[in-house]
Design a protein around this motif. Structure first.
Motif, PDB file in Angstrom:
ATOM      1  N   ALA A  18      12.526  -9.852   7.174  1.00  0.00           N
ATOM      2  CA  ALA A  18      13.039  -8.621   7.776  1.00  0.00           C
ATOM      3  C   ALA A  18      13.175  -7.523   6.727  1.00  0.00           C
ATOM      4  CB  ALA A  18      14.382  -8.878   8.456  1.00  0.00           C
ATOM      5  N   ARG A  19      13.634  -7.887   5.525  1.00  0.00           N
ATOM      6  CA  ARG A  19      13.758  -6.889   4.467  1.00  0.00           C
ATOM      7  C   ARG A  19      12.388  -6.370   4.044  1.00  0.00           C
ATOM      8  NH1 ARG A  19      15.600  -8.801  -0.064  1.00  0.00           N
ATOM      9  NH2 ARG A  19      15.571 -11.000   0.474  1.00  0.00           N
ATOM     10  N   ALA A  20      11.374  -7.238   4.032  1.00  0.00           N
ATOM     11  CA  ALA A  20      10.014  -6.801   3.699  1.00  0.00           C
ATOM     12  C   ALA A  20       9.503  -5.836   4.754  1.00  0.00           C
ATOM     13  CB  ALA A  20       9.086  -8.011   3.572  1.00  0.00           C
ATOM     14  N   HIS A  21       9.768  -6.137   6.029  1.00  0.00           N
ATOM     15  CA  HIS A  21       9.337  -5.258   7.115  1.00  0.00           C
ATOM     16  C   HIS A  21      10.020  -3.894   7.001  1.00  0.00           C
ATOM     17  CE1 HIS A  21       8.076  -5.148  11.620  1.00  0.00           C
ATOM     18  NE2 HIS A  21       7.727  -4.079  10.970  1.00  0.00           N
ATOM     19  N   ARG A  22      11.329  -3.890   6.722  1.00  0.00           N
ATOM     20  CA  ARG A  22      12.049  -2.614   6.549  1.00  0.00           C
ATOM     21  C   ARG A  22      11.498  -1.844   5.354  1.00  0.00           C
ATOM     22  NH1 ARG A  22      16.531  -5.884   7.740  1.00  0.00           N
ATOM     23  NH2 ARG A  22      17.135  -5.987   5.543  1.00  0.00           N
ATOM     24  N   HIS A 109       1.120  -5.954  -3.407  1.00  0.00           N
ATOM     25  CA  HIS A 109       1.724  -6.671  -2.276  1.00  0.00           C
ATOM     26  C   HIS A 109       1.299  -6.137  -0.921  1.00  0.00           C
ATOM     27  CE1 HIS A 109       4.312  -7.499  -5.732  1.00  0.00           C
ATOM     28  NE2 HIS A 109       4.327  -8.709  -5.209  1.00  0.00           N
ATOM     29  N   GLY A 110       0.743  -4.928  -0.904  1.00  0.00           N
ATOM     30  CA  GLY A 110       0.295  -4.335   0.343  1.00  0.00           C
ATOM     31  C   GLY A 110      -0.534  -3.106   0.055  1.00  0.00           C
ATOM     32  N   LEU A 155       1.324  -5.379   4.662  1.00  0.00           N
ATOM     33  CA  LEU A 155       1.681  -6.270   3.558  1.00  0.00           C
ATOM     34  C   LEU A 155       0.837  -7.536   3.612  1.00  0.00           C
ATOM     35  CD1 LEU A 155       5.584  -6.080   3.518  1.00  0.00           C
ATOM     36  CD2 LEU A 155       3.944  -4.860   2.069  1.00  0.00           C
ATOM     37  N   ARG A 156       0.605  -8.133   2.460  1.00  0.00           N
ATOM     38  CA  ARG A 156      -0.128  -9.412   2.405  1.00  0.00           C
ATOM     39  C   ARG A 156       0.537 -10.466   3.287  1.00  0.00           C
ATOM     40  NH1 ARG A 156      -4.088  -9.806  -1.425  1.00  0.00           N
ATOM     41  NH2 ARG A 156      -3.898  -8.300  -3.120  1.00  0.00           N
ATOM     42  N   ASP A 180       2.221  -1.361  15.613  1.00  0.00           N
ATOM     43  CA  ASP A 180       0.842  -1.553  16.090  1.00  0.00           C
ATOM     44  C   ASP A 180       0.293  -0.331  16.813  1.00  0.00           C
ATOM     45  OD1 ASP A 180       2.424  -1.627  18.321  1.00  0.00           O
ATOM     46  OD2 ASP A 180       1.801  -3.615  18.973  1.00  0.00           O
ATOM     47  N   LEU A 181       0.611   0.864  16.348  1.00  0.00           N
ATOM     48  CA  LEU A 181       0.135   2.082  17.007  1.00  0.00           C
ATOM     49  C   LEU A 181      -1.362   2.291  16.846  1.00  0.00           C
ATOM     50  CD1 LEU A 181       2.995   4.591  16.072  1.00  0.00           C
ATOM     51  CD2 LEU A 181       2.738   3.215  18.154  1.00  0.00           C
ATOM     52  N   VAL A 182      -1.932   1.787  15.764  1.00  0.00           N
ATOM     53  CA  VAL A 182      -3.352   1.974  15.473  1.00  0.00           C
ATOM     54  C   VAL A 182      -3.939   0.610  15.094  1.00  0.00           C
ATOM     55  CG1 VAL A 182      -5.003   3.457  14.273  1.00  0.00           C
ATOM     56  CG2 VAL A 182      -2.623   4.191  14.456  1.00  0.00           C
ATOM     57  N   PRO A 183      -4.103  -0.297  16.071  1.00  0.00           N
ATOM     58  CA  PRO A 183      -4.464  -1.685  15.747  1.00  0.00           C
ATOM     59  C   PRO A 183      -5.771  -1.840  14.974  1.00  0.00           C
ATOM     60  CG  PRO A 183      -4.450  -1.320  18.134  1.00  0.00           C
ATOM     61  CD  PRO A 183      -3.924  -0.077  17.501  1.00  0.00           C
ATOM     62  N   GLY A 184      -6.781  -1.043  15.277  1.00  0.00           N
ATOM     63  CA  GLY A 184      -8.045  -1.163  14.558  1.00  0.00           C
ATOM     64  C   GLY A 184      -7.904  -0.816  13.086  1.00  0.00           C
ATOM     65  N   LEU A 185      -7.141   0.232  12.798  1.00  0.00           N
ATOM     66  CA  LEU A 185      -6.934   0.628  11.407  1.00  0.00           C
ATOM     67  C   LEU A 185      -6.029  -0.372  10.696  1.00  0.00           C
ATOM     68  CD1 LEU A 185      -7.613   2.628   9.219  1.00  0.00           C
ATOM     69  CD2 LEU A 185      -5.809   4.141  10.088  1.00  0.00           C
ATOM     70  N   VAL A 186      -5.046  -0.916  11.404  1.00  0.00           N
ATOM     71  CA  VAL A 186      -4.201  -1.963  10.815  1.00  0.00           C
ATOM     72  C   VAL A 186      -5.077  -3.125  10.355  1.00  0.00           C
ATOM     73  CG1 VAL A 186      -2.496  -3.760  11.360  1.00  0.00           C
ATOM     74  CG2 VAL A 186      -2.056  -1.392  12.033  1.00  0.00           C
ATOM     75  N   GLU A 187      -5.982  -3.566  11.199  1.00  0.00           N
ATOM     76  CA  GLU A 187      -6.844  -4.700  10.835  1.00  0.00           C
ATOM     77  C   GLU A 187      -7.777  -4.361   9.687  1.00  0.00           C
ATOM     78  OE1 GLU A 187      -6.368  -7.813  11.684  1.00  0.00           O
ATOM     79  OE2 GLU A 187      -4.657  -6.987  12.761  1.00  0.00           O
ATOM     80  N   ALA A 188      -8.274  -3.112   9.649  1.00  0.00           N
ATOM     81  CA  ALA A 188      -9.163  -2.716   8.552  1.00  0.00           C
ATOM     82  C   ALA A 188      -8.421  -2.693   7.223  1.00  0.00           C
ATOM     83  CB  ALA A 188      -9.776  -1.340   8.845  1.00  0.00           C
ATOM     84  N   VAL A 189      -7.167  -2.210   7.227  1.00  0.00           N
ATOM     85  CA  VAL A 189      -6.375  -2.211   5.992  1.00  0.00           C
ATOM     86  C   VAL A 189      -6.014  -3.654   5.621  1.00  0.00           C
ATOM     87  CG1 VAL A 189      -4.210  -1.462   4.913  1.00  0.00           C
ATOM     88  CG2 VAL A 189      -5.485   0.118   6.379  1.00  0.00           C
ATOM     89  N   ARG A 190      -5.672  -4.465   6.595  1.00  0.00           N
ATOM     90  CA  ARG A 190      -5.339  -5.868   6.328  1.00  0.00           C
ATOM     91  C   ARG A 190      -6.513  -6.592   5.655  1.00  0.00           C
ATOM     92  NH1 ARG A 190      -2.747  -7.424  10.965  1.00  0.00           N
ATOM     93  NH2 ARG A 190      -0.748  -7.272   9.891  1.00  0.00           N
ATOM     94  N   ALA A 191      -7.722  -6.283   6.065  1.00  0.00           N
ATOM     95  CA  ALA A 191      -8.895  -6.955   5.507  1.00  0.00           C
ATOM     96  C   ALA A 191      -9.069  -6.636   4.024  1.00  0.00           C
ATOM     97  CB  ALA A 191     -10.156  -6.556   6.287  1.00  0.00           C
ATOM     98  N   THR A 192      -8.544  -5.495   3.547  1.00  0.00           N
ATOM     99  CA  THR A 192      -8.680  -5.151   2.120  1.00  0.00           C
ATOM    100  C   THR A 192      -7.797  -6.039   1.252  1.00  0.00           C
ATOM    101  OG1 THR A 192      -6.903  -3.475   2.022  1.00  0.00           O
ATOM    102  CG2 THR A 192      -9.109  -2.730   2.700  1.00  0.00           C
ATOM    103  N   LEU A 193      -6.829  -6.705   1.867  1.00  0.00           N
ATOM    104  CA  LEU A 193      -5.902  -7.552   1.116  1.00  0.00           C
ATOM    105  C   LEU A 193      -6.381  -8.997   1.001  1.00  0.00           C
ATOM    106  CD1 LEU A 193      -2.677  -6.054   2.673  1.00  0.00           C
ATOM    107  CD2 LEU A 193      -3.472  -5.753   0.318  1.00  0.00           C
ATOM    108  N   GLY A 194      -7.554  -9.256   1.559  1.00  0.00           N
ATOM    109  CA  GLY A 194      -8.171 -10.571   1.439  1.00  0.00           C
ATOM    110  C   GLY A 194      -7.430 -11.607   2.153  1.00  0.00           C
TER     111      GLY A 194
END
Length: 194
Positions: A18-22, A109-110, A155-156, A180-194
Protein backbone atom coordinates in the motif's frame (compact mmCIF):
# COMPACT_ATOMS: atom_id res chain seq x y z
CA UNK A 1 -13.76 13.05 -19.35
CA UNK A 2 -14.97 13.04 -15.79
CA UNK A 3 -12.75 14.53 -13.16
CA UNK A 4 -14.78 13.17 -10.27
CA UNK A 5 -12.77 11.79 -7.38
CA UNK A 6 -11.14 8.47 -8.13
CA UNK A 7 -10.16 5.82 -5.61
CA UNK A 8 -6.84 6.81 -4.08
CA UNK A 9 -4.44 4.44 -2.35
CA UNK A 10 -5.63 4.46 1.25
CA UNK A 11 -3.50 6.25 3.82
CA UNK A 12 -4.47 3.95 6.68
CA UNK A 13 -2.93 0.76 5.23
CA UNK A 14 0.68 0.48 6.52
CA UNK A 15 1.65 -2.54 4.36
CA UNK A 16 4.67 -2.15 2.05
CA UNK A 17 2.41 -2.78 -0.95
CA UNK A 18 0.00 0.00 0.00
CA UNK A 19 2.85 2.39 0.79
CA UNK A 20 4.45 1.60 -2.60
CA UNK A 21 1.13 2.31 -4.34
CA UNK A 22 0.78 5.64 -2.48
CA UNK A 23 4.38 6.54 -3.33
CA UNK A 24 3.72 5.79 -7.00
CA UNK A 25 0.54 7.89 -7.04
CA UNK A 26 2.44 10.76 -5.40
CA UNK A 27 5.31 10.47 -7.90
CA UNK A 28 2.99 10.45 -10.93
CA UNK A 29 1.09 13.49 -9.60
CA UNK A 30 4.39 15.30 -9.02
CA UNK A 31 5.63 14.42 -12.53
CA UNK A 32 2.37 15.57 -14.11
CA UNK A 33 2.45 18.89 -12.22
CA UNK A 34 6.13 19.38 -13.16
CA UNK A 35 5.46 18.75 -16.85
CA UNK A 36 2.30 20.90 -16.78
CA UNK A 37 4.33 23.85 -15.48
CA UNK A 38 6.23 23.84 -18.80
CA UNK A 39 3.02 24.24 -20.82
CA UNK A 40 1.55 22.35 -23.72
CA UNK A 41 2.96 21.06 -27.02
CA UNK A 42 5.78 19.23 -25.26
CA UNK A 43 7.67 16.14 -26.40
CA UNK A 44 7.47 12.74 -24.76
CA UNK A 45 9.27 12.77 -21.41
CA UNK A 46 10.60 9.69 -19.60
CA UNK A 47 11.37 9.26 -15.90
CA UNK A 48 13.11 6.57 -13.90
CA UNK A 49 11.50 6.02 -10.49
CA UNK A 50 13.91 5.07 -7.72
CA UNK A 51 13.40 4.57 -4.02
CA UNK A 52 14.74 7.72 -2.45
CA UNK A 53 16.47 5.92 0.44
CA UNK A 54 18.33 3.70 -2.06
CA UNK A 55 19.30 6.70 -4.19
CA UNK A 56 20.62 8.56 -1.12
CA UNK A 57 22.64 5.52 -0.05
CA UNK A 58 24.17 5.20 -3.52
CA UNK A 59 24.77 8.94 -3.93
CA UNK A 60 24.84 10.87 -0.63
CA UNK A 61 25.31 14.19 -2.47
CA UNK A 62 21.72 13.86 -3.69
CA UNK A 63 20.60 15.07 -0.26
CA UNK A 64 21.83 18.56 -1.17
CA UNK A 65 19.45 18.63 -4.15
CA UNK A 66 16.33 17.58 -2.24
CA UNK A 67 14.09 19.79 -0.13
CA UNK A 68 13.91 19.18 3.63
CA UNK A 69 10.30 17.97 3.16
CA UNK A 70 11.37 15.35 0.62
CA UNK A 71 14.24 14.18 2.82
CA UNK A 72 11.90 13.85 5.81
CA UNK A 73 9.35 11.91 3.73
CA UNK A 74 12.08 9.60 2.42
CA UNK A 75 13.44 8.95 5.89
CA UNK A 76 9.93 8.17 7.17
CA UNK A 77 9.01 5.76 4.35
CA UNK A 78 11.34 3.33 2.58
CA UNK A 79 8.86 3.21 -0.35
CA UNK A 80 9.19 6.96 -1.09
CA UNK A 81 10.11 7.55 -4.74
CA UNK A 82 12.23 10.11 -6.53
CA UNK A 83 11.72 10.66 -10.24
CA UNK A 84 14.78 11.13 -12.43
CA UNK A 85 14.01 12.65 -15.82
CA UNK A 86 15.91 11.00 -18.66
CA UNK A 87 17.76 13.53 -20.80
CA UNK A 88 18.38 13.12 -24.50
CA UNK A 89 15.27 11.07 -25.25
CA UNK A 90 15.04 10.86 -29.03
CA UNK A 91 12.03 12.49 -30.64
CA UNK A 92 9.56 9.74 -31.41
CA UNK A 93 6.68 9.76 -33.83
CA UNK A 94 5.87 6.27 -32.61
CA UNK A 95 5.67 6.08 -28.81
CA UNK A 96 5.22 2.30 -28.87
CA UNK A 97 8.48 1.87 -30.78
CA UNK A 98 10.30 4.20 -28.37
CA UNK A 99 9.03 2.33 -25.30
CA UNK A 100 9.60 -1.04 -26.97
CA UNK A 101 13.31 -0.23 -27.26
CA UNK A 102 13.75 0.72 -23.60
CA UNK A 103 14.96 -1.35 -20.70
CA UNK A 104 15.80 -0.16 -17.22
CA UNK A 105 18.55 -1.46 -14.90
CA UNK A 106 17.53 -3.30 -11.76
CA UNK A 107 18.34 -0.23 -9.65
CA UNK A 108 15.28 1.45 -11.16
CA UNK A 109 12.12 0.52 -9.26
CA UNK A 110 9.67 1.91 -11.79
CA UNK A 111 9.23 4.10 -14.83
CA UNK A 112 6.95 6.91 -15.91
CA UNK A 113 6.17 8.63 -19.18
CA UNK A 114 4.28 11.76 -20.15
CA UNK A 115 2.84 12.23 -23.59
CA UNK A 116 0.28 14.49 -25.24
CA UNK A 117 -2.45 13.07 -27.43
CA UNK A 118 -5.54 14.21 -29.30
CA UNK A 119 -8.74 12.40 -28.41
CA UNK A 120 -12.10 12.34 -30.13
CA UNK A 121 -15.47 11.41 -28.65
CA UNK A 122 -16.63 7.81 -29.17
CA UNK A 123 -17.65 7.13 -32.75
CA UNK A 124 -15.99 10.22 -34.24
CA UNK A 125 -12.98 8.23 -35.43
CA UNK A 126 -15.22 6.21 -37.75
CA UNK A 127 -15.66 9.29 -39.95
CA UNK A 128 -11.93 9.91 -40.42
CA UNK A 129 -10.39 9.33 -43.86
CA UNK A 130 -8.39 6.14 -44.37
CA UNK A 131 -5.34 8.00 -45.73
CA UNK A 132 -2.92 8.67 -42.82
CA UNK A 133 -2.11 12.29 -43.70
CA UNK A 134 -5.75 13.16 -44.45
CA UNK A 135 -6.86 11.46 -41.22
CA UNK A 136 -4.30 13.43 -39.21
CA UNK A 137 -5.44 16.71 -40.77
CA UNK A 138 -9.09 15.85 -40.07
CA UNK A 139 -8.28 14.85 -36.49
CA UNK A 140 -6.46 18.11 -35.80
CA UNK A 141 -9.30 20.16 -37.33
CA UNK A 142 -12.14 18.23 -35.66
CA UNK A 143 -14.35 20.57 -33.59
CA UNK A 144 -14.77 18.00 -30.79
CA UNK A 145 -11.11 17.09 -30.38
CA UNK A 146 -9.62 17.15 -26.89
CA UNK A 147 -5.94 17.73 -26.28
CA UNK A 148 -4.83 15.63 -23.31
CA UNK A 149 -1.61 15.04 -21.41
CA UNK A 150 -1.14 11.53 -20.08
CA UNK A 151 1.22 10.73 -17.22
CA UNK A 152 1.62 7.03 -16.52
CA UNK A 153 3.84 5.36 -13.95
CA UNK A 154 4.42 1.67 -13.20
CA UNK A 155 6.45 -0.10 -10.53
CA UNK A 156 8.31 -3.37 -11.06
CA UNK A 157 6.23 -4.83 -8.25
CA UNK A 158 3.05 -4.28 -10.29
CA UNK A 159 1.14 -1.13 -9.28
CA UNK A 160 0.34 1.49 -11.90
CA UNK A 161 -0.99 5.04 -11.64
CA UNK A 162 -2.24 7.45 -14.30
CA UNK A 163 -2.96 11.18 -14.40
CA UNK A 164 -4.86 12.80 -17.29
CA UNK A 165 -5.14 16.56 -17.88
CA UNK A 166 -7.14 18.16 -20.68
CA UNK A 167 -6.16 21.44 -22.27
CA UNK A 168 -9.79 22.57 -22.00
CA UNK A 169 -9.67 22.13 -18.19
CA UNK A 170 -6.04 22.97 -17.55
CA UNK A 171 -5.84 23.21 -13.77
CA UNK A 172 -4.28 21.03 -11.09
CA UNK A 173 -7.65 20.35 -9.46
CA UNK A 174 -9.12 19.01 -12.74
CA UNK A 175 -6.59 16.21 -13.31
CA UNK A 176 -8.23 12.79 -13.54
CA UNK A 177 -6.36 10.05 -11.70
CA UNK A 178 -6.56 6.32 -11.25
CA UNK A 179 -4.69 3.05 -11.65
CA UNK A 180 -5.98 2.05 -15.09
CA UNK A 181 -7.10 5.16 -17.01
CA UNK A 182 -4.80 4.38 -19.95
CA UNK A 183 -4.42 0.57 -19.95
CA UNK A 184 -2.50 0.30 -23.23
CA UNK A 185 0.10 2.83 -22.13
CA UNK A 186 0.32 1.20 -18.69
CA UNK A 187 1.20 -2.11 -20.35
CA UNK A 188 3.73 -0.46 -22.68
CA UNK A 189 5.52 1.19 -19.73
CA UNK A 190 5.34 -2.06 -17.74
CA UNK A 191 7.07 -3.90 -20.59
CA UNK A 192 10.10 -1.56 -20.28
CA UNK A 193 10.69 -2.93 -16.78
CA UNK A 194 11.22 -6.45 -18.06
Amino acid sequence: MSTSPTPQPTADDPSPEARAHRALADAVREIEHHVAAAGWDAPVRLFALVRTQDALAAEPGLADQLTPEVLAAARADDQHLTSVEQEGVPAADDLERLLGGLTWPSTVHGAAVTVERVMLPPGAEEDLPTDHDAALAALLAHPQRQDVRLAVGVLRSGPAWCAVRTRAHDSDDAVGQGPDLVPGLVEAVRATLG
